[in-house]
Design an enzyme around this catalytic site. Sequence first.
Site, short mmCIF file in Angstrom:
data_model
loop_
_atom_site.label_atom_id
_atom_site.label_comp_id
_atom_site.label_asym_id
_atom_site.label_seq_id
_atom_site.Cartn_x
_atom_site.Cartn_y
_atom_site.Cartn_z
N SER A 298 0.84 -1.19 0.00
CA SER A 298 0.00 0.00 0.00
C SER A 298 0.87 1.24 0.00
O SER A 298 2.10 1.16 0.07
CB SER A 298 -0.91 0.00 1.22
OG SER A 298 -0.14 0.24 2.39
N LYS A 299 0.21 2.37 -0.09
CA LYS A 299 0.93 3.63 -0.24
C LYS A 299 1.93 3.90 0.87
O LYS A 299 2.95 4.55 0.64
CB LYS A 299 -0.06 4.79 -0.33
CG LYS A 299 -0.66 4.89 -1.70
CD LYS A 299 -1.71 6.00 -1.75
CE LYS A 299 -2.72 5.74 -2.84
NZ LYS A 299 -3.59 4.59 -2.54
N ARG A 300 1.64 3.39 2.06
CA ARG A 300 2.59 3.70 3.14
C ARG A 300 3.94 3.00 2.92
O ARG A 300 4.92 3.31 3.58
CB ARG A 300 2.00 3.34 4.49
CG ARG A 300 1.81 1.88 4.70
CD ARG A 300 0.93 1.58 5.91
NE ARG A 300 0.52 0.19 5.87
CZ ARG A 300 1.32 -0.81 6.25
NH1 ARG A 300 2.53 -0.56 6.69
NH2 ARG A 300 0.90 -2.05 6.16
N GLY A 302 5.49 3.20 0.12
CA GLY A 302 6.21 3.97 -0.87
C GLY A 302 5.38 4.05 -2.14
O GLY A 302 4.16 3.98 -2.08
#
Length: 538
Positions: A298-300, A302
């Site tokens: 997921s976005k966290r 990167g």
Amino acid sequence: MRPWPRSSTRRRARSPSATPCSRAAPICPVRPATAPRPRNGPAMSDTSAVRLRFAPSPTGFLHVGGARTALFNWLHARKAGGAFILRIEDTDQERSTDAAYQAILRSMEWLGLDWDEGPGVGGPCGPYLQSERLEVYREQAATLRASGRLYRCFCTGEEIAARNAARGEQESAGYDGHCRELAAAQIAAFEAEGRVPSWRLRTPDEGETFWYDLVYDKREFRNDLITDRVVMKQDGFPTYNFAVVVDDHLMRISHVLRGDDHVSNTPFQLQIYDALGWERPKFGHMPMILGPDRKRLSKRHGATSVEEFRDQGILPDAMINYLALLGWSPGASGDEVFTREGLVKAFSLKRVNSSPAAFDYDKLAHINAQHLKRLGPADRLALAEPVLAARGWALDPAWRAPADDTRDYLTKVLAMLGGRFSDLRRVPEQIGFFFTDDFPVDPEAAAHLEGPEIPARLRALADRLAAALPPQGAAGQDVYEAAVRGLAEETGLEAGDLIHPCRVALTGLTRSAGMFEVMWLIGGPRTVARLRRAAGDR
RNA sequence: GUCCCCUUCGUCUAGUGGUUAGGACACCGCCCUUUCACGGCGGCAGCACGGGUUCGAGCCCCGUAGGGGACGCCA
């Protein structure tokens, strides 16, 4: 309230003559042996044709997971000489956006995953936007209704959840079949209230549903666990599960390759195939892509969208190469760097892994560097120019060597980078000193200029160079090298004692390409001037 | 909670009953060298655990643990 505005790329729909096979279902003939053959080229005349599709929903940017799914479909299609189809699953009117749609097409194009049928190119089985195929779904739903496989459901989500909870089950336990046997009077009453029903498929309560998965082998589900899911929503749109089946069949998809998260949808979809009397395609489910911490990527973690990687200087071929390696392996050959053609040649569904893989940014960077340094001069130039332009840097014609034009000069500069041409983002800092005398001096590099003996050495080198250089025209690299080594020898210094401060004087950096090559490219006058400047002689 | 799946170095993987368990990334060292890369050479490091089956198990079976996924009128 339609966040899904028309765009120029969308094709006209619902026009009976828009596509050759949109007269009536089946839109694309399923059995040409018994049905009249349309004249749509070879792909249409062979039911055994390999046809794969990628069917994203335009609710966000193209994620690396989706990109990998698209890639594997594309690879298998290309490998088999089949067709690759792009279909947009925009049956969710709330979430689909035109921006996402555009972004997905852009990413697909950037990756070079070209589609034979779909938005922008059309094809015999269109339209390829589900929102333009509503009539098709309604028609198939009518068939199902006529056969008694569909029933009206008036339940709301809350009601279902409440009943599940009351039974002591999880609220999300699924539909309980509440409206299966509604009396006609009850239905009439609901409708009198103005309640609009959704339509559910009645699924069997006994037995098993199974298929042989292309990557997992046999998959089996007990039928009593398959709930009666909605097939047509209240808003008249089909649900995902219904639309995929209808489209995959009518578009004559032979292999459905998709993410592992669809496994539990498959038995239900299989029920639809059976209810409609349709032949099932082959299914293959690929494991998810995990983050470095083994949680779903997921976005966290990167960057996750294809465009982010593009903006980070990742090459499309490198992205594809890396993604292919995530869940697929070329086998014992050991070679991991592939061209696009090499990938198509080496790819095999048989070698797709069944366990989830973690995304490794380091390895992507490595694959990218491998691709970058293998590029020829013309490709390097094409890549570097926009990067430099983004910095507002354009080569001053006055900088070029006498016989060169600007781009020839830049090409030489890029060639000089050699194996250092491995990260596009670093190119500006690597060659900035070729654009201006006013380059920054790295603090660490400045230390090389600090000794009391340095100015004299630089000055001596400048003098020697000035004397050695021909008054007109360019000198070869050997002239510079001879000057430096000659001076070192005469003064009893190591060549490095001269070269290190010299590098800082000329480039402002502690690391660069070969010193003599740099001097040669910068040219005699500027080399001398920069040496004198660094010696404090302004 | 229910159902399904997965498990070889930190990571991606090769491996299909007999291997010194191979490669790649990362990391460390050496070589090359004017620096940094590149390249070359070498090193560290793995079959989750417990039971079976078998002469023999990373490979087959069962269980445990850990991880992932699904359970929408989202796709």
